[in-house]
Design an enzyme around this catalytic site. Structure first.
Site, short mmCIF file in Angstrom:
data_model
loop_
_atom_site.label_atom_id
_atom_site.label_comp_id
_atom_site.label_asym_id
_atom_site.label_seq_id
_atom_site.Cartn_x
_atom_site.Cartn_y
_atom_site.Cartn_z
N LEU A 158 -17.43 -5.63 -63.36
CA LEU A 158 -16.62 -6.10 -64.48
C LEU A 158 -15.70 -7.25 -64.08
CD1 LEU A 158 -15.59 -2.76 -66.21
CD2 LEU A 158 -17.73 -4.04 -66.34
N GLY A 203 -19.32 -2.02 -61.45
CA GLY A 203 -20.04 -2.16 -62.71
C GLY A 203 -21.50 -2.54 -62.53
N ASN A 227 -17.00 2.02 -56.08
CA ASN A 227 -15.95 2.05 -55.07
C ASN A 227 -14.55 1.81 -55.62
OD1 ASN A 227 -16.60 -0.60 -55.68
ND2 ASN A 227 -15.99 -1.36 -53.67
N GLU A 228 -14.30 2.25 -56.82
CA GLU A 228 -13.03 2.00 -57.50
C GLU A 228 -11.81 2.50 -56.73
OE1 GLU A 228 -16.12 1.41 -60.46
OE2 GLU A 228 -15.78 2.90 -58.92
#
Length: 352
Positions: A158, A203, A227-228
């Protein structure tokens, strides 16, 4: 060429800037659109040429230009000799997405081509969804292969610029587009194959996970994963559900908690991708895989897919507005906006 097995390689948690290039939304994920972040990823890019053929006329159908030979069968299909000689195709091109539709096979190839790293901006997502909807409405289109026209990257996720300095209304519109992309792709009646020819974090990983089958280029410099948490954020529940449906609860828990990015071989080990191949075999393998899936009676395959995926789709559908509000509430907080500003400034300095 390797398919999913049971090797014991351990996933790796990549902490480089190139790896972090992905998500920055609180509840969700975001990506950074800077070419320099992929400077260290070296690999050959699969060439996906568009063939220009003679003896064809262009017909516009639903926004797509269909190249049709003058001679066809009584069912409107191009005869086999013409297909073999000319590989009849139809092409639709926009600024960020191009679609090649081969009417003889019923298979479309969607090329993502938004430099430098196929960031999922609002414009990109809008074009993606429109292209997908057109293919879905065309009953002659039975399968879709999604790949990138850019070297070394499938999609970096994103676009952070859609969330920094934007109004709550703009952020909400953007998040609805992210939801729409996932809903359309995850519930598509077409057979969908992700031909992953580069890194695919956050994303980009989500997009590939929505497909029925994932084939990745076997290059250890490429990585894939959600991997946020490496950036202090949490993947939304439907990101989590999609991954858990693919690799299982425990693997997903570890992957999301540690914000792990996997090499192609590691992704194959945990089932995040189904097959890894040399770069020059990617598209031919995707086409062979598609043929195998299309050999199954469509009604049986589609009903089975719906049975497996409908509960996950229904969960987001029933909470869609709340999910948007949660995202907007988080991303517009002063602390989060300041974090995004600091991060963007750091990247600008690095690029300079």
């Amino acid at each position: 060429m390797r398919s999913k097995g049971h090797r014991g390689a351990r996933p790796r948690c990549t902490r480089t800037i190139a790896s972090l290039l992905l998500s920055v939304n609180s509840f969700h994920n975001v990506r950074l659109d800077l070419n320099s972040l992929f400077a260290g990823l070296v690999s050959c890019h699969v060439s996906l040429p568009h063939f220009k053929q003679s003896g064809f006329r262009n017909v516009s159908v639903g926004g797509f230009f269909l190249s049709q030979a003058s001679s066809s069968s009584r069912h409107g299909r191009v005869c086999a000799s013409t297909v073999l000689a000319a590989q009849q195709r139809s092409n639709s091109t926009s600024s960020k997405i191009s679609v090649d539709f081969d009417q003889s096979t019923g298979v479309a190839v969607m090329h993502m081509k938004s430099p430098p790293v196929n960031s999922l901006s609002l414009d990109f997502l809008t074009e993606f969804c429109i292209s997908l909807e057109k293919l879905e409405m065309d009953k002659s289109c039975r399968g879709l292969i999604i790949t990138s026209s850019l070297p070394k990257v499938f999609s970096a996720g994103l676009d952070i610029l859609e969330m920094y300095g934007k109004s709550p209304e703009s952020c909400g519109e953007f998040w609805k587009a992210v939801q729409e992309m996932w809903l359309k792709l995850y519930s598509s009646n077409m057979v969908t194959v992700a031909a992953i020819n580069g890194s695919s974090p956050a994303g980009g990983c989500l997009m590939s996970l929505t497909c029925d089958y994932r084939i990745m280029v076997d290059n250890p410099r490429y990585s894939i994963g959600l991997n946020e948490t490496q950036l202090g954020i949490v993947a939304p529940f439907w990101f989590k559900d999609t991954m858990a449906n693919t690799v299982g609860h425990r693997v997903t828990e570890m992957a999301l908690a540690l914000g792990m990015l996997y090499s192609p071989a590691e992704a194959l080990n945990i089932g995040l991708v189904d097959q890894i191949v040399p770069e020059d075999k990617l598209m031919s393998t995707a086409e062979q895989t598609m043929a195998k899936w299309l050999a199954i009676p469509a009604h049986a395959r589609q009903l089975t897919k719906s049975m497996m995926r409908k509960p996950t789709v229904d969960r987001l559908t029933s909470k869609r507005e709340a999910d948007v509000q949660n995202f907007v509430s988080f991303i517009t907080k002063d602390a989060i906006q300041n974090s995004l500003r600091v991060y963007l400034e750091m990247l600008k300095r690095k690029k300079a």
